[in-house]
Design a protein around this motif. Structure first.
Motif, mmCIF file in Angstrom:
data_model
loop_
_atom_site.group_PDB
_atom_site.id
_atom_site.type_symbol
_atom_site.label_atom_id
_atom_site.label_comp_id
_atom_site.label_asym_id
_atom_site.label_seq_id
_atom_site.Cartn_x
_atom_site.Cartn_y
_atom_site.Cartn_z
ATOM 1 N N VAL A 68 0.883 -1.242 -0.081
ATOM 2 C CA VAL A 68 -0.058 0.236 0.095
ATOM 3 C C VAL A 68 0.702 1.383 0.049
ATOM 4 N N ASN A 69 0.254 2.414 -0.352
ATOM 5 C CA ASN A 69 0.924 3.632 -0.756
ATOM 6 C C ASN A 69 2.210 3.585 -1.435
ATOM 7 N N PRO A 70 2.228 2.945 -2.636
ATOM 8 C CA PRO A 70 3.636 3.014 -3.117
ATOM 9 C C PRO A 70 3.922 4.288 -3.975
ATOM 10 N N GLY A 122 5.514 13.266 2.560
ATOM 11 C CA GLY A 122 4.981 12.136 2.668
ATOM 12 C C GLY A 122 3.604 12.052 2.511
ATOM 13 N N ASN A 123 2.884 11.411 3.515
ATOM 14 C CA ASN A 123 1.630 11.149 3.062
ATOM 15 C C ASN A 123 0.494 12.336 3.730
ATOM 16 N N MET A 124 0.856 13.535 3.062
ATOM 17 C CA MET A 124 0.201 14.672 3.577
ATOM 18 C C MET A 124 -1.493 14.818 3.365
ATOM 19 N N ASP A 125 -1.602 14.043 2.388
ATOM 20 C CA ASP A 125 -3.171 14.239 1.939
ATOM 21 C C ASP A 125 -3.620 15.529 2.027
ATOM 22 N N THR A 126 -3.146 16.530 1.626
ATOM 23 C CA THR A 126 -3.584 18.061 1.546
ATOM 24 C C THR A 126 -4.023 18.080 0.098
ATOM 25 N N GLY A 141 3.337 9.388 -5.051
ATOM 26 C CA GLY A 141 2.287 8.282 -5.515
ATOM 27 C C GLY A 141 1.268 9.087 -4.989
ATOM 28 N N ASP A 142 0.059 7.957 -4.834
ATOM 29 C CA ASP A 142 -1.269 8.004 -4.026
ATOM 30 C C ASP A 142 -1.983 9.520 -4.795
ATOM 31 N N LEU A 143 -2.314 9.298 -5.763
ATOM 32 C CA LEU A 143 -3.295 10.379 -6.512
ATOM 33 C C LEU A 143 -4.649 10.174 -5.917
ATOM 34 N N HIS A 144 -5.367 11.163 -5.972
ATOM 35 C CA HIS A 144 -6.781 11.384 -5.592
ATOM 36 C C HIS A 144 -7.580 12.008 -6.860
ATOM 37 N N ALA A 145 -8.552 11.442 -7.190
ATOM 38 C CA ALA A 145 -9.541 12.135 -8.248
ATOM 39 C C ALA A 145 -10.076 13.233 -7.429
ATOM 40 N N GLY A 174 -10.023 16.546 5.537
ATOM 41 C CA GLY A 174 -10.162 15.607 6.386
ATOM 42 C C GLY A 174 -10.032 14.263 6.113
ATOM 43 N N GLU A 175 -10.318 13.927 4.684
ATOM 44 C CA GLU A 175 -10.335 12.817 4.206
ATOM 45 C C GLU A 175 -10.961 11.396 5.216
ATOM 46 N N VAL A 176 -12.000 11.845 5.508
ATOM 47 C CA VAL A 176 -12.921 11.116 6.622
ATOM 48 C C VAL A 176 -13.229 9.724 6.458
#
Ligand code: CA
Ligand code: CA
Length: 307
Positions: A58-60, A154-158, A181-185, A190-192
């Motif tokens: 996960v999270n490559p 890293g995994n900031m998910d901002t 990596g870890d793109l989001h459409a 929050g990414e709740v």
């Protein structure tokens, strides 16, 4: 200029100074990173067995890229020029995952089509707003899993790490060792649920070395605003850290006292939540570029060696 395509393999699952670079590039290079989704594309339909996934994959991230000339103490500016995404997006949640994870009874996997700039989530059309979840450089110390955000990125998910922005990451080891990596459409603040609309894709960036960075990083510059991004064990601590980082920036760049810096931030700055679901939580602090202009502070993203 034609972008250099970064080799798609081998993938990495942590940001680490011990990873061999997949490519070395000059300062100022244009690069395209092909990326897998956060499940390494293991989920192709809603019938996928969530429990049976290979959770070591996960999270490559694609990379790392060695940027010639980047030395510890510099910043690496990553101009995000284009994010292309795949034709379907994955959304999951379940027991122990996300904000409802304390009460959910079973795992849910959804796969949604992405077409014509929209993700179709049942009866709802969601506008595509591609963003990068994992993007960082190698820390000087111990490796950090790609599931965890930190000072190295890293995994900031901002949500705001989108095309048209410039991300400033610290250079802690020679060459910086950039990976992503870890793109989001699309993803809300929050990414709740625990994830965004997870997609594979391709990211085209320009990398530039900014010498001798004196401010806390990471930072993000958009067309209109500057953000500090900070992560910590709790949301409270992340909120304090993001604010203190912007205050430190104003103190260093405009010579404001600590009291005047935080007073200005209290009047015109905005503290915001990026994500509440990763091992460390992430907040950001927003300040308009117009305020920095009034203080005589040049735009941080413009201060590079190469052009
Ligand atoms: Ca993520
Ligand atoms: Ca994700």
């Amino acid at each position: 200029m034609t972008p250099i395509v970064v080799p798609a393999e081998p993938l990495i699952y942590a940001m680490s100074r011990s990873h061999a670079p997949v490519v070395s590039v000059p300062d100022g290079s244009l690069l395209t990173f092909p990326t897998r989704d956060c499940f390494e594309d293991q989920i192709q339909s809603a019938e996928a067995d969530f429990v049976a996934l290979d959770w070591t994959r996960v999270n490559p991230a694609t990379g790392p890229v060695f940027v010639t000339g980047a030395q510890p103490g510099d910043a690496l500016a990553v101009d995000i020029l284009r994010i292309e995404i795949g034709a379907q997006a994955v959304m999951v949640t379940g027991p122990g995952l996300g904000v409802e994870g304390d009460t959910l009874q079973e795992n849910t996997v959804r796969v949604y089509p992405v077409q014509g700039g929209q993700v179709t989530m049942g009866s709802v059309q969601v506008p595509v707003q591609p963003m990068i979840g994992v993007i960082g450089t190698a820390p000087a110390g111990e490796a950090v899993s790609n599931g965890t955000p930190g000072r190295h990125g890293g995994n900031m998910d901002t949500r705001l790490i989108q095309a048209g922005t410039t991300l400033l990451l610290p250079v802690e080891v020679e060459g910086a060792l950039l990976a992503m990596g870890d793109l989001h459409a699309a993803m809300g603040d929050g990414e709740v649920s625990v994830c965004g609309l997870e997609v594979a894709g391709r990211v085209t960036v320009r990398v530039r070395v900014i010498p001798q960075c004196r401010w806390p990083l990471p930072m993000l510059q958009t067309a209109t605003h500057l953000y500090t991004i900070a992560s910590a064990l709790t949301l409270d601590e992340a909120a304090v850290l993001a604010t203190k980082h912007m205050s430190a920036f104003l103190q260093a760049e405009a010579g404001l006292s600590r009291a005047d810096a935080v007073g200005l931030l209290s009047a015109v700055g905005h503290l915001q939540i990026s994500q509440v679901v990763d091992p460390l939580k992430t907040c950001r602090f927003e300040l308009a570029l117009e305020i920095l202009h009034q203080l005589g502070i040049p735009r941080v993203a413009d201060r590079s060696k190469a052009h």
